[in-house]
Design a protein around this motif. Structure first.
Motif, PDB file in Angstrom:
ATOM      1  N   ILE A 165      -6.895  -3.582  -2.463  1.00  0.00           N
ATOM      2  CA  ILE A 165      -6.327  -4.811  -1.910  1.00  0.00           C
ATOM      3  C   ILE A 165      -7.527  -5.611  -1.439  1.00  0.00           C
ATOM      4  CG2 ILE A 165      -4.815  -5.806  -0.153  1.00  0.00           C
ATOM      5  CD1 ILE A 165      -3.142  -3.220  -0.288  1.00  0.00           C
ATOM      6  N   GLN A 166      -7.855  -6.637  -2.197  1.00  0.00           N
ATOM      7  CA  GLN A 166      -9.139  -7.311  -1.984  1.00  0.00           C
ATOM      8  C   GLN A 166      -9.002  -8.818  -2.235  1.00  0.00           C
ATOM      9  OE1 GLN A 166     -11.849  -7.718  -0.592  1.00  0.00           O
ATOM     10  NE2 GLN A 166     -13.417  -6.471  -1.599  1.00  0.00           N
ATOM     11  N   TRP A 167      -9.822  -9.587  -1.544  1.00  0.00           N
ATOM     12  CA  TRP A 167      -9.859 -11.038  -1.711  1.00  0.00           C
ATOM     13  C   TRP A 167     -10.530 -11.396  -3.022  1.00  0.00           C
ATOM     14  CZ3 TRP A 167      -7.127 -14.238   1.377  1.00  0.00           C
ATOM     15  CH2 TRP A 167      -6.602 -13.655   2.529  1.00  0.00           C
ATOM     16  N   ARG A 197       0.829  -1.210   0.000  1.00  0.00           N
ATOM     17  CA  ARG A 197       0.000   0.000   0.000  1.00  0.00           C
ATOM     18  C   ARG A 197       0.861   1.257   0.000  1.00  0.00           C
ATOM     19  NH1 ARG A 197      -3.325  -1.235   4.041  1.00  0.00           N
ATOM     20  NH2 ARG A 197      -5.030  -1.728   2.610  1.00  0.00           N
ATOM     21  N   GLU A 230      -6.386   4.458  -3.471  1.00  0.00           N
ATOM     22  CA  GLU A 230      -7.017   3.218  -3.030  1.00  0.00           C
ATOM     23  C   GLU A 230      -8.537   3.309  -3.031  1.00  0.00           C
ATOM     24  OE1 GLU A 230      -5.630   1.705   0.719  1.00  0.00           O
ATOM     25  OE2 GLU A 230      -6.546  -0.261   0.378  1.00  0.00           O
ATOM     26  N   ILE A 231      -9.145   2.285  -3.570  1.00  0.00           N
ATOM     27  CA  ILE A 231     -10.595   2.109  -3.509  1.00  0.00           C
ATOM     28  C   ILE A 231     -10.837   0.677  -3.039  1.00  0.00           C
ATOM     29  CG2 ILE A 231     -11.001   3.759  -5.372  1.00  0.00           C
ATOM     30  CD1 ILE A 231     -11.554   1.387  -7.243  1.00  0.00           C
ATOM     31  N   LEU A 232     -12.087   0.297  -2.897  1.00  0.00           N
ATOM     32  CA  LEU A 232     -12.368  -1.094  -2.581  1.00  0.00           C
ATOM     33  C   LEU A 232     -13.620  -1.518  -3.319  1.00  0.00           C
ATOM     34  CD1 LEU A 232     -11.283  -3.488  -0.883  1.00  0.00           C
ATOM     35  CD2 LEU A 232     -12.990  -2.877   0.816  1.00  0.00           C
TER      36      LEU A 232
END
Lengths: 441, 441
Positions: free
Chosen positions: A135-137, A58, A68-70
C-alpha cells in the motif's frame, strides 16, 4: 476526541474547481486541503478515514494469503527500459535525475519493481505461488487533475502481484484476488460490481474492473438486476479451495461499463432486467501471463530443471480514490454519510449548551463512559450555537449523533439520531450508552 | 505464519558495500533488498518491524496530544522560495519538473508545507496550541548513501510541527515532545540520551538530539553515568501539566556528541563519572521561533486583534533509521536480537523433524493453540535440517525459540530458548504454551 482540540478546518465556500460532490464535501469538512494541482494534504479527519479504508484492504489481502511488502516510490529508469515501458509510458510519468545524473522516476505502478525483486529472490518452482502486495503512494502526472482525490496526481494504491508456474495456477491466484475484492468493497460499505475490462496499457488477457455504484459516478454502467442480490463470500471462505464457482457466479451475468457495453453482442438473457446506473472504478485486476517475466528474465527452475518464465497478474485498489468514491455513493444534501466500518468516529456527541454546568457535566460523563467502553466519540464541546453544531455534525457524517441539552436532561432524556436514516429517538442517557456501546463493531 | 509460505529471501553472502552490522543483518535475514543506491524494498520481515516501530512512535505522539496528518511527498518549489530555502538546500534536494514545467521537489522535510497548511487554516490565537505530525517517506539525495537504511536516500520519518503564540508556550510544546521521545525510545527497547545539539540548517535556538547507545554507533558520545539510572516518564504522565522538572532532570547532566564535546567548558561535576560510548542519532527536536512563520506569513490574530507570527518547533524521528539503530544496539554474532515490542513475531516454533508425523502433529497443534491465544508465531515447518533452522531463527532474532523434536516429545518435553540470554529450558508442551501465552504483551 474533543472537537475543541481537533484540527478540523471546515470551509464555508469551496473553490469553483471542486466540481463533484465528494471533492466539495472533503474540502468543506476539513478532510483534505489542496497542496498543488492534484496533490492533497490529508488532515486528521480525512486521514482517519483513509487509514480505515487501508486497514480493511490490508485485512482482506492478508486473509487471501497475500504478503505485504513496501517498495520505494522512487524507481530506477533502468528497470522500465528492460520492460520496454520507459518510453511508452509518456508524460504521465514523473521523471527526474538524481545528483549523479541517473534517470529516476516516481513510480506510477510497480510491475517492473516487483519483477526485479522476484527475479533476484526466487529461483525455484517450489517457492511458488507467491503474491506480494503493498500500500504505497504513487504519482501519475495527469494533464488535468480534477475531482479531488478521485483523480489526483499523488495517490495511495494497494497494488499486488502474483507469480505462478503456469496459467492454470495464475488463474487460481486471480480468483483469490477476485474474491478478496468482493469482500473488501462490501466491508467498506459500498456495492461494487466486477465488470469485464479492457486490459489497456498494462496488457494481458483477462481483466476485471470493480465499479462502485454511485448516482454521481463518473461513467454510465449497465448491469443485470441480479447483482443486487448476489451473496458476498463469507468470512470463512477457503482461499486454498476452489473459488471458480464464486467467480463464475459473479461473472456469468451481464455487467459493462459504457466503453465495453454491447448489449446485442453479449446477449443479455431474456427476462433479465438490465439496470442502467453510474459507477466509479475502484479496483482493477489483470492476468497478463509472461508479459514482464520474459523481457525481464523472471524465470524459475521447474521440477525437471527447465527454465520457466513466471505467469503474473497484478491487482490494484485505489485506496485514496475510494475515500472519494464512498462519499459519492453515500451522502445527502447536508453532508457525508459514512458507512460504519470507515467512519472516522462512531458517534458525534453534541453538548447543546456548553455554558451550562450540569449539561456539560452530563456530556463529559457520557464521553468518558463511551470512551472506556471502546466507542470512538467525537465530542463537540465548543461554545458554538446548536444550529451550527448540528450542521457540522451532519457534514462530517458520523453514523450516530447524540445530543444533550439542559431541558432534556431535566426530563432524564437525551436524543439519538441516526445520520443515514435521519431517525431520532429520545431515551435515557443510560439507554443511549447501552445502545451505542452494544451496537459497536 | 508458516515459514514455508513466508517470502523470506535470506542471503548467504552480503555485498561488500554492506559495511555495518545492521545493514548486513537486514540483508542476510531478508528484511530488505536494495533497489538503487540508498533506496530499499522492505520485504515482509522488515516491513513488520518497520510497522511496529511506526505504531509505537504514533501511540506516543497521540498520547502527547499531537494530531496526525499526512502531507504529500511531492511539494511545490514555490513554498521553498518563500522560506528562502529553495536555493540554500543544495543538491540533496531531489528536484523535478512536472509536465507543465512547474518546479516540484520530493520533500526532504516539511516545514514549508506544514506552515502553508497552518497559515491557510488557522487565524486566531484561540486555535493554539497546535501540534501536527505525520509519518511519511522523505528523500534526501545523499552524495554517498551507505549504511543501509541508516543513511538511505528514501527514508521514513515521523516529523511534527508545533505552533504556539509565544516562546513560553512553545517551550511547553517542546517539553511535551521531549517527554514523548523519552517514552518512545524506551518502549522501542533502546536506551536513548538527549544531547544538546547544533541547530544546523533548520535553524533556531533550542535543540536536542536523541542518541541511541550502540557499541557499533556512528559517532563517539560522552555522557554522565547517571543516565543509566534515570527513570523514563510513566504511562500516566500528564502532558497538560508542568513537564519542566522531567526535562530538567534529563538535561542538567552532561551529555554530548563528539562535535559538541567540551568537557572543560561545560564542567562535568566532580565525582560524576563520564562514560565514553558510541551512539546513533535517531531523533532531533528544535524550537526555532518565527524563522518560518515570518517570511511565510503564518500569523494569527491575538486577543486584542494584533497580528502575531506563530512560534514554531519541529520534531523528527527517523523511523526507518531506527530499525537499523535497534539492530546496532541489539545483536550478537549469530544475528539480530529484537526487543519484545518491535519483534516481527514473538516466538519461533521449530519443527526439528518435519517428516515425522507425530512431531509435525504436535507442532501444528501448538502453533494453532498459540495463534488462538493471540501469540504471534513464526512456524518453521520446512524440511530443512535442524542446524540450518537454528541458524536461521537466531539470525531472524525473535525473542523466543520453541523447539520440538521426536525424541523430546516421547519424553513429553519441548525446549524453549531465550534469544537474548541464550538460556534454554526443557518443559512440557503445556507449560511452554502457558509461559508464552502468559508472557505475551
Amino acid at each position: 476526541m474533543r472537537l475543541s482540540k481537533l484540527f478540523l478546518p471546515v470551509m464555508k465556500e469551496t473553490p469553483a474547481d471542486a466540481q463533484i460532490v465528494s471533492h466539495r464535501l472533503m474540502l468543506r469538512s476539513g478532510m483534505i486541503r489542496q497542496s498543488a494541482a492534484g496533490i492533497y494534504n490529508w488532515l486528521p479527519l480525512g486521514l482517519k478515514v483513509l487509514r480505515n479504508v487501508e486497514r480493511i484492504v490490508r485485512e482482506e489481502q492478508d486473509r487471501a494469503g497475500a504478503q505485504e511488502i513496501l517498495m520505494p516510490t522512487v524507481q530506477q529508469a533502468e528497470l522500465w527500459k528492460q520492460s520496454g515501458r520507459y518510453d511508452a509510458y509518456g508524460p504521465e510519468m514523473l521523471r527526474m535525475m538524481d545528483r549523479h545524473e541517473r534517470e529516476m522516476l516516481f513510480g506510477p505502478t510497480h510491475e517492473e519493481q516487483v519483477t526485479d525483486i522476484f527475479r533476484n529472490c526466487v529461483k525455484s518452482y517450489k517457492d511458488l505461488p507467491k503474491n506480494l502486495y503493498q500500500i504505497q503512494w504513487k504519482f501519475r502526472d495527469e494533464i488535468r487533475p480534477r475531482f479531488g482525490v478521485m483523480r489526483g496526481r499523488e495517490f495511495l494504491m494497494k497494488d499486488n502481484y502474483s507469480f505462478d508456474l503456469d496459467e492454470e495456477a495464475a488463474r487460481r491466484s486471480y480468483n483469490r484476488m477476485f474474491v478478496a475484492y468482493l469482500r473488501t468493497f462490501a466491508r467498506l460499505g459500498v456495492r461494487a460490481i466486477p465488470m469485464r475490462a479492457d486490459t489497456g496499457p498494462i496488457g494481458g488477457e483477462l481483466s476485471h474492473e470493480f465499479i462502485v455504484l454511485a448516482p454521481t459516478g463518473e461513467s454510465a454502467v449497465f448491469y443485470d438486476h441480479d447483482f443486487n442480490s448476489l451473496d458476498i463470500p463469507a468470512d470463512d471462505t477457503d482461499y486454498d479451495g476452489d473459488l471458480q464457482p464464486i467467480v463464475d457466479n459473479w461473472t456469468s451475468r451481464y455487467a459493462a461499463t459504457e466503453e465495453m457495453h454491447e448489449p446485442t453482442a453479449n446477449g443479455v438473457p431474456e427476462g433479465h432486467k438490465l439496470i442502467t446506473g453510474r459507477g466509479i472504478e475502484v479496483g482493477h485486476i489483470f492476468y497478463f501471463g509472461t508479459k514482464y517475466s520474459e523481457p525481464m528474465n523472471a524465470i524459475v527452475q521447474g521440477a525437471d530443471g527447465e527454465k520457466i518464465p513466471v505467469h503474473m497478474g497484478s491487482y490494484g485498489i485505489g485506496v485514496s480514490r475510494l475515500v472519494g468514491a464512498i462519499i459519492e455513493a453515500s451522502h445527502d444534501d447536508n453532508g457525508i454519510i459514512w458507512p460504519e466500518n470507515v467512519a472516522p468516529w462512531h458517534v458525534g456527541l453534541i453538548n447543546l449548551r456548553s455554558n451550562d454546568a450540569d449539561c456539560t457535566a452530563a456530556c463529559d460523563d457520557l464521553y468518558e463512559k463511551l470512551g472506556r467502553a471502546g466507542v470512538d466519540v467525537l465530542y463537540d464541546d465548543t461554545s458554538e450555537r446548536a444550529g451550527a453544531k448540528f450542521a457540522k455534525m451532519d457534514l462530517v457524517g458520523l453514523p450516530w449523533q447524540l445530543m444533550l441539552g439542559p431541558r432534556g436532561l431535566k426530563a432524564g432524556i437525551v436524543e439519538l439520531k441516526n445520520r443515514a436514516t435521519g431517525e431520532r429517538e429520545e431515551l435515557t442517557p443510560d439507554a443511549a450508552f447501552a445502545k451505542l456501546a452494544g451496537g459497536k463493531g
